[in-house]
Design an enzyme around this catalytic site. Structure first.
Site, mmCIF file in Angstrom:
data_model
loop_
_atom_site.group_PDB
_atom_site.id
_atom_site.type_symbol
_atom_site.label_atom_id
_atom_site.label_comp_id
_atom_site.label_asym_id
_atom_site.label_seq_id
_atom_site.Cartn_x
_atom_site.Cartn_y
_atom_site.Cartn_z
ATOM 1 N N CYS A 191 -44.158 94.922 36.415
ATOM 2 C CA CYS A 191 -44.791 93.606 36.266
ATOM 3 C C CYS A 191 -44.514 92.704 37.455
ATOM 4 O O CYS A 191 -45.061 91.607 37.552
ATOM 5 C CB CYS A 191 -44.299 92.925 34.983
ATOM 6 S SG CYS A 191 -42.580 92.339 35.044
ATOM 7 N N CYS A 219 -7.262 44.586 31.298
ATOM 8 C CA CYS A 219 -6.074 44.384 30.485
ATOM 9 C C CYS A 219 -5.568 45.701 29.912
ATOM 10 O O CYS A 219 -6.346 46.541 29.465
ATOM 11 C CB CYS A 219 -6.406 43.411 29.353
ATOM 12 S SG CYS A 219 -5.008 43.070 28.267
#
Length: 358
Positions: free
Chosen positions: A104, A162
């Site tokens: 193929c 913080c």
């Protein structure tokens, strides 16, 4: 009523046999180990009996397909073409990792059925694809950029300056220090936990970041060539149009073939480059790996130059100079690809490649 029996002597209604065999084939996919109707009988239904019992052409077709498929799976010298929709089978004389081309037109590695993956081994390709599929780099990022709440173990990403953290888990809300992970309300009495350097924790974090950076570096280059290769395949249509344009300025069809050949070489080089970055990801740093990277760099530059020339417009004024340049660049690309692969396979033969696979 028609009756059917096997060599064991157990006789049953032929229609019942047909229903039994059909169920085994269509619902369970069994073909080679269908047992006798009788409970405890070890006799298997033979192929001729099955074919005699089956009347439905669809069932017969599936039975023959399953028999053939089982034979191919059990035979190491046979392999189904992995191209979707293709029913061809490839046969070789001995099993090895090498490219084979189906009728193929699809080419693949016979050993692992993946696209041909020079210069890496099937083993490394499998590891790389699993790593990409599992998205293990995300785990590295999580390890490098998040921490677990010390109370409920939910992962938390720090999104502010913080260090006073509050767990977002509605059932937890534990307050702790981002740096030392100790409870915030007793934090001031345990200052040494924040200020004292922990060698092992720092090393683990840096290793996670380094692993992520390395993975992203090679993955980015790997995917770049995957995408480029898709564009190069589309280049065939553009090249065909250019070849037709060249014929309009009295250049024969045979003389235009250099463009198609150049795209063939470009695609081969792109595919090789794609897998060189997988190879480089697992490769330990040695003198030989430095040579490999130099060859990789040369091929990379040559490929980009060829790709650029193939995208240029062809005119009456530049057609002959462009043809010469494209042919020269094509030969150089092909040569650099062969040099790179030759060096890699020399390393396989002499066993001087060392890998980092952890």
């Amino acid at each position: 009523m028609l009756m059917t029996s096997l060599a064991c002597g157990h006789r049953y209604c032929t229609e019942c046999w047909t229903i039994y065999i059909t169920t085994k084939i269509m619902d369970q996919g069994e073909v080679q180990s269908i047992p006798c109707f009788a409970v405890g009988c070890d006799i298997l239904v033979d192929d001729q009996t099955i074919m005699n019992l089956l009347a439905d052409p669809k069932v017969k077709l599936k039975y023959q397909y399953l028999i053939t498929n089982n034979f191919i799976v059990c035979n190491r010298l046979l392999r189904h073409c992995p191209q979707p929709g293709c029913s061809y089978v490839i046969k070789v004389q001995y099993v090895e990792a090498r490219p084979v081309t189906c009728a193929c037109g699809h080419s693949f590695c016979f050993k692992c059925s993946e696209n041909w993956h020079d210069p890496i081994t099937c083993h490394l390709l499998k590891k790389w694809e699993k790593k990409c599929h599992d998205d293990s780099a995300t785990l590295n990022w999580i390890a490098a950029n998040t921490k677990k709440c010390p109370f409920c173990n939910v992962r938390i990403e720090k999104d502010g300056g913080c260090n006073h953290m509050v767990c977002k888990n509605q059932n937890c809300k534990f307050e702790f220090c981002w740096l030392c992970l100790r409870a915030w309300n007793s934090h001031e009495f345990q200052w040494d936990a924040c200020n004292r350097y922990n060698e092992e924790i720092s090393k683990t974090k840096e290793q996670s970041k380094s692993a992520l950076d390395k993975y992203l570096f090679y993955y980015d280059r790997y995917m770049n060539h995957v995408k480029s290769l898709k564009f190069e395949n589309k280049l065939y249509a553009t090249v065909k149009r250019k070849m037709e344009e060249m014929q309009q300025i009295n250049i024969s069809w045979n003389e235009t073939q250099f463009l198609k050949k150049a795209v063939d070489i470009l695609c081969e080089c792109r595919q090789t480059l794609m897998y060189t970055y997988v190879f480089a990801y697992y490769l330990s740093k040695t003198n030989e790996s430095a040579i490999f990277e130099a060859n990789q760099h040369d091929l990379q530059n040559a490929v980009e130059q060829l790709s650029e020339y193939l995208e240029r417009d062809i005119t009456v004024d530049n057609v002959f100079s462009l043809k010469q340049t494209v042919q020269d660049k094509s030969r150089y690309c092909d040569n650099r690809r062969r040099v790179l692969l030759s060096h890699v396979y020399e390393g396989y033969e002499k066993d001087f490649w060392k890998y980092v696979e952890s």
